[in-house]
Write an enzyme that holds these catalytic residues in place. Structure first.
Site, PDB file in Angstrom:
ATOM      1  N   ALA A  54      18.663 -24.393 -16.401  1.00  0.00           N
ATOM      2  CA  ALA A  54      20.515 -24.073 -15.630  1.00  0.00           C
ATOM      3  C   ALA A  54      21.137 -24.992 -16.944  1.00  0.00           C
ATOM      4  CB  ALA A  54      20.735 -24.424 -14.227  1.00  0.00           C
ATOM      5  N   ALA A  58      20.971 -39.880 -31.187  1.00  0.00           N
ATOM      6  CA  ALA A  58      20.644 -39.767 -32.521  1.00  0.00           C
ATOM      7  C   ALA A  58      19.741 -40.818 -32.744  1.00  0.00           C
ATOM      8  CB  ALA A  58      21.855 -40.727 -33.626  1.00  0.00           C
ATOM      9  N   TYR A  61      17.259 -28.359 -15.319  1.00  0.00           N
ATOM     10  CA  TYR A  61      16.617 -28.771 -16.689  1.00  0.00           C
ATOM     11  C   TYR A  61      17.359 -27.313 -17.287  1.00  0.00           C
ATOM     12  CZ  TYR A  61      14.557 -29.627 -21.493  1.00  0.00           C
ATOM     13  OH  TYR A  61      15.073 -29.040 -22.834  1.00  0.00           O
ATOM     14  N   VAL A  78      28.067 -39.862 -23.636  1.00  0.00           N
ATOM     15  CA  VAL A  78      28.864 -39.265 -24.206  1.00  0.00           C
ATOM     16  C   VAL A  78      29.407 -38.435 -23.076  1.00  0.00           C
ATOM     17  CG1 VAL A  78      28.670 -36.410 -25.501  1.00  0.00           C
ATOM     18  CG2 VAL A  78      27.751 -38.481 -26.429  1.00  0.00           C
TER      19      VAL A  78
HETATM   20  N1  LIG Z   1      11.217 -32.909 -26.404  1.00  0.00           N
HETATM   21  C1  LIG Z   1      11.036 -31.831 -26.113  1.00  0.00           C
HETATM   22  O1  LIG Z   1       9.731 -31.797 -26.458  1.00  0.00           O
HETATM   23  C2  LIG Z   1      11.812 -30.711 -26.683  1.00  0.00           C
HETATM   24  C3  LIG Z   1      11.520 -29.910 -26.080  1.00  0.00           C
HETATM   25  C4  LIG Z   1      13.471 -28.644 -25.841  1.00  0.00           C
HETATM   26  C5  LIG Z   1      14.244 -29.077 -25.941  1.00  0.00           C
HETATM   27  N2  LIG Z   1      14.472 -29.984 -26.379  1.00  0.00           N
HETATM   28  C6  LIG Z   1      15.339 -31.349 -26.553  1.00  0.00           C
HETATM   29  O2  LIG Z   1      15.708 -31.362 -27.554  1.00  0.00           O
HETATM   30  C7  LIG Z   1      17.094 -32.312 -27.623  1.00  0.00           C
HETATM   31  C8  LIG Z   1      16.470 -33.822 -27.705  1.00  0.00           C
HETATM   32  O3  LIG Z   1      15.387 -34.324 -27.094  1.00  0.00           O
HETATM   33  P1  LIG Z   1      14.042 -35.531 -27.811  1.00  0.00           P
HETATM   34  O4  LIG Z   1      13.114 -34.651 -27.537  1.00  0.00           O
HETATM   35  O5  LIG Z   1      14.890 -36.098 -28.926  1.00  0.00           O
HETATM   36  O6  LIG Z   1      14.663 -36.618 -26.915  1.00  0.00           O
HETATM   37  P2  LIG Z   1      14.905 -37.740 -26.682  1.00  0.00           P
HETATM   38  O7  LIG Z   1      15.102 -38.231 -25.178  1.00  0.00           O
HETATM   39  O8  LIG Z   1      13.725 -38.771 -27.545  1.00  0.00           O
HETATM   40  O9  LIG Z   1      15.794 -37.884 -27.017  1.00  0.00           O
HETATM   41  C9  LIG Z   1      17.325 -38.243 -26.626  1.00  0.00           C
HETATM   42  C10 LIG Z   1      18.731 -39.112 -27.240  1.00  0.00           C
HETATM   43  O10 LIG Z   1      19.722 -38.451 -26.020  1.00  0.00           O
HETATM   44  C11 LIG Z   1      20.121 -39.822 -25.470  1.00  0.00           C
HETATM   45  N3  LIG Z   1      21.461 -39.879 -24.351  1.00  0.00           N
HETATM   46  C12 LIG Z   1      20.613 -39.275 -22.955  1.00  0.00           C
HETATM   47  N4  LIG Z   1      21.913 -39.485 -22.411  1.00  0.00           N
HETATM   48  C13 LIG Z   1      22.691 -39.995 -23.006  1.00  0.00           C
HETATM   49  C14 LIG Z   1      24.454 -40.024 -23.327  1.00  0.00           C
HETATM   50  N5  LIG Z   1      25.085 -39.395 -21.607  1.00  0.00           N
HETATM   51  N6  LIG Z   1      25.168 -40.601 -24.219  1.00  0.00           N
HETATM   52  C15 LIG Z   1      24.386 -40.580 -25.646  1.00  0.00           C
HETATM   53  N7  LIG Z   1      23.039 -40.686 -25.687  1.00  0.00           N
HETATM   54  C16 LIG Z   1      22.335 -39.828 -24.986  1.00  0.00           C
HETATM   55  C17 LIG Z   1      18.718 -41.045 -25.364  1.00  0.00           C
HETATM   56  O11 LIG Z   1      19.319 -42.242 -25.120  1.00  0.00           O
HETATM   57  C18 LIG Z   1      18.270 -40.071 -26.444  1.00  0.00           C
HETATM   58  O12 LIG Z   1      17.830 -41.409 -27.237  1.00  0.00           O
HETATM   59  C19 LIG Z   1      17.410 -32.559 -26.644  1.00  0.00           C
HETATM   60  O13 LIG Z   1      18.709 -32.226 -26.054  1.00  0.00           O
HETATM   61  C20 LIG Z   1      15.919 -31.827 -25.326  1.00  0.00           C
HETATM   62  O14 LIG Z   1      16.664 -31.496 -23.829  1.00  0.00           O
HETATM   63  C21 LIG Z   1      13.491 -31.275 -26.036  1.00  0.00           C
END
Ligand SMILES: NC(=O)c1ccc[n+]([C@@H]2O[C@H](COP(=O)([O-])OP(=O)(O)OC[C@H]3O[C@@H](n4cnc5c(N)ncnc54)[C@H](O)[C@@H]3O)[C@@H](O)[C@H]2O)c1
Length: 248
Positions: free
Chosen positions: A151, A13, A149, A57
C-alpha cells in the site's frame, strides 16, 4: 548521459540502492548530497563532490534545514532521488498492528511528501527539476502478507503521478522506478531473514524473475541516471519497471 554540475539530493544514500545511485551520479559529474539516518552509513563514499547529512526524513524541520543549506551553498537543487525505505516481514493482516501500518506508510510514503515539498520550493523558481522515487514492482504485482508495504508503494506511485501533472507547467519532471527483487540487505527482511541469505535469495526471489537474476543496485542506478538526465527531458509521470520481467 552527463549530469555535470547538477546538484542532486539522494535520500537513503547509505542503503544498498542509495550507495549505487550516489556512485553513478558522482561518476557522471553531479554534486550529490546524501541523506540517511546516520552519516556512518555513508562513510564509504569519500569524494569531493559528495556531502553526507544525517536526518530522519520524517523530521520535516531537519529536512527543511538541509535543503536550505544545500541551496545556500550550491545556489540550486536540480534533482531529488527518494531511495529510502523499510520492508515488511510477511505477516497476515490480522497480525499486523496499526502502529506497524503507520510506520510503513510514514517512512515509505509520507517521507515523499516531506522531501518533494522541499525540493519543489527550490526547483519552481528555476523552472526546472527532476524528482525520482524508488517504489516497488509489488505495487502492481503483489505478494501475500506484504499488504502495508505494498500500500505504501502504491501511494508512492500515485503521489509521483500527481506531482508530475501538478509540476509539469514548471518543467519539473516526476517519475517512479519499480524495482523487482534486488540484491540488498532489504531483500531478506521481507521473509524475516537477517542480512545476506544466498539460499533464500536463490530459492524464493530469483525464481520469481523471468530474466532469472536478482536486480542489482547498479541496474536501478542506471535508470536513475537516465531519468535525471536531459535525455529524458520529455519523460514525466512515468513508471520504469527495472524488474527483470517480474511485473509481467
Ligand atoms: N531490495 C529490494 O528487493 C527492493 C525491491 C523493490 C523496491 N525496493 C525499494 O528500494 C528502496 C531502497 O531499498 P534498498 O534495497 O536499498 O534498502 P536498504 O535497506 O539497503 O536501504 C534503505 C535505506 O533507507 C534508510 N532509511 C530508512 N528510513 C529512513 C528515514 N526515516 N530517514 C532516512 N533514511 C532512512 C536506511 O537507513 C537505509 O540506509 C526502498 O524504497 C525499497 O522499498 C527495494
Amino acid at each position: 548521459m552527463k549530469l555535470t554540475d547538477k546538484v542532486i539530493v539522494v535520500t537513503g544514500a547509505g542503503g544498498g540502492m542509495g550507495k549505487a545511485i550516489v556512485s553513478q551520479l558522482l561518476e557522471r559529474g553531479a554534486f550529490v548530497v546524501g541523506i540517511d539516518l546516520s552519516v556512518d552509513s555513508m562513510n564509504g563514499i569519500q569524494q569531493p563532490n559528495f556531502v553526507a547529512k544525517a536526518a530522519d526524513v520524517l523530521n520535516e524541520e531537519r529536512v527543511s534545514e538541509i535543503f536550505a543549506e544545500v541551496h545556500q551553498e550550491q545556489g540550486k537543487i536540480d534533482g531529488l532521488v527518494n531511495a529510502l525505505g523499510i520492508a515488511q516481514a510477511q505477516t497476515p493482516i490480522e497480525e499486523v498492528s496499526l502502529d506497524q501500518w503507520h510506520r510503513l506508510m510514514n517512512i515509505n510514503a509520507t517521507s515523499l511528501f516531506i522531501t518533494c515539498k522541499q525540493a519543489v520550493k527550490y526547483m519552481k523558481p528555476k523552472n526546472k527539476g527532476s524528482i525520482i522515487t524508488i517504489a516497488s514492482i509489488s505495487a502492481v504485482r503483489p505478494r501475500p502478507g506484504l499488504q502495508s508495504y505494498i500500500a505504501s508503494k502504491g501511494a508512492a506511485e500515485s503521489f509521483s503521478r500527481a506531482m508530475a501533472i501538478e509540476l509539469a507547467p514548471h518543467s519539473i519532471r516526476v517519475n517512479t522506478i519499480h524495482p523487482g527483487p534486488a540484491d540488498t540487505n532489504m531483500l531478506g527482511q521481507f521473509t524475516g531473514e537477517k542480512g545476506d541469505n544466498s539460499a533464500m535469495k536463490n530459492d524464493v526471489f530469483k525464481q520469481s524473475v523471468p530474466l532469472g537474476e536478482l536486480i542489482q543496485p547498479e541496474d536501478i542506478a542506471s535508470a536513475v541516471v537516465y531519468l535525471l538526465s536531459d535525455n529524458a527531458r520529455m519523460v514525466t509521470g512515468a513508471t520504469l519497471h527495472v524488474d527483470g520481467g517480474r511485473g509481467l
